[in-house]
Structure formats: structure tokens, C-alpha cells
Enzyme design. Sequence first.
Site, PDB file in Angstrom:
ATOM      1  N   SER A 102       1.053  -1.028  -0.169  1.00  0.00           N
ATOM      2  CA  SER A 102       0.267   0.075  -0.234  1.00  0.00           C
ATOM      3  C   SER A 102       1.053   1.465   0.017  1.00  0.00           C
ATOM      4  O   SER A 102       1.556   1.499   0.355  1.00  0.00           O
ATOM      5  CB  SER A 102      -0.754   0.101   1.370  1.00  0.00           C
TER       6      SER A 102
ATOM      7  N   TYR B 156      -0.490  -0.716  10.706  1.00  0.00           N
ATOM      8  CA  TYR B 156      -0.656  -1.141   9.160  1.00  0.00           C
ATOM      9  C   TYR B 156       0.253  -0.707   8.074  1.00  0.00           C
ATOM     10  O   TYR B 156       0.850  -1.557   7.175  1.00  0.00           O
ATOM     11  CB  TYR B 156      -2.037  -0.171   8.827  1.00  0.00           C
TER      12      TYR B 156
END
Length: 247
Positions: free
Chosen positions: A142, A152
Amino acid sequence: MRFQNKSVIVTGAAQGMGRAYADAFAAEGARVALFDRNAEGVEAAAKGIRQAGGSVFGVGVDITDEAGIVSAVARVEEEHGGVDVLVNNAGLHLGDYNECIALDFEKWREIFEVNVLGQLGCVRACRPSLARSQGVVVNQSSNSAYLGVGAYSITKLALNGLTTSLARELGPEGIRVVGIAPGLVDTEATTARLAKEIHATVLSNQIIPRKGKYSEMVGTVMFLASDDAGFITGQTVTADGGWIQRL
């Protein structure tokens, strides 16, 4: 039909991007195996591909279950003759994982188990077969890896490092390892987990001021997994409308 008679594993394939990747590989002639801890969802996804004429089966398996992954990969080798492409798409998303200090260690361990160690476990299980086929691993990262959005982001940055390290280790065996780092894509997960004001902020800072499309992420992964990208390894390609370039 770049993947005619190729054997492809897609993890996290019950829905979202994983389902889209699986559909695309099947449409280009691949024999696809779908892995997901949502057993019902993965079987529904497999049913849809079969109805479209594709060759597929689904396995309800958690990528953090090392023995389960080894067993699932053994089934792929038995039924599809080996593994040519592994798409490591499964992962935990933002939500509870968008902070550091307030996140308890149990949650930290949980997201690292899935987003880093789970990916590594899948590669380990597929390694002998990938070496025989001179295959490809595609890791789903990502662009948050570069933005510092809590636990994350840290796991995705670690995954980028894993991609480079695995490329170095497995390159002599003929295995390519690459990654894709999507930005804001018009998916169910994005809509559910990010507030509208965050969407607006992101779009206003992109060079291309719109959300990415499923088809664009699929096209990037299909290219990276194909022989057309045969001289690319160790890199994570950012597909985020130019957001990183504007920071």
C-alpha cells in the site's frame, strides 16, 4: 491469454481486490486456487469463476496457519501440477491499526502475523514449486507504507522490505518477487474504513484527482506477473495517481 495453463494462487480471494485478481487470471486461461479464511466466501468466488468457464478451486485457510498453508499448497501442486504465480493479497486493513502508541501489543502481533509473516509463510510453502516453474510472487502492499499511518503502514513498509529481500534470496533460483502499492482505490474496504474527508484530502493531493479503478490495479498485477515484466524484480510499484510524488 498470457497465463494459459499456468497455476496461480491468490490469497484473500473471497472478495475485493483478491477476487478481482482471481477473476482476471482465470479469464486469461490460468488454473486458479483461491485461499481465504472465509470458507463460504471463497467457495462463492470459486463458483463464480467456474460459471464463467474458468478452472478454479477454493480453500478455506488462514495464512497465519503455517501447517494449513503447506497443506493447501500441496493440494494445488497435486491438482494443478505446481505453482507458477503466487499473489499475496490477504491482509488486515486500517481501522483499528491506524495508530501506534494506543494499539495494544496483541493487535500489533495480529497485524504483523497476517501482513508480514503470513506472506512469508505462503512464499516458503510455494518456494520449491516456484523454483521449478521459474515463477513469480506478487505482494500486495500500500502507498500507506510511505505515509506513517500507524501499525498498518509499518507492516506494509516491512512487506516492501520483504519483497526486496526475497527477490535477492530467490533470484538465483529463477523466482521473481515484486509488489504493488495501491493508493486510494474505489473498493468496498476503502469506502467502509476511510472517512469522506480523508478521501477528499487524498484526491486533492493526487496528480490524477480521482480514485483508482479495480481494473487499473488488476492490469498492474497481471503485467508484473507476466513474462512482459521478466526483467523486473525486488521492486514495489506504486499505483496511487501520483500522490507520493506530490508529498
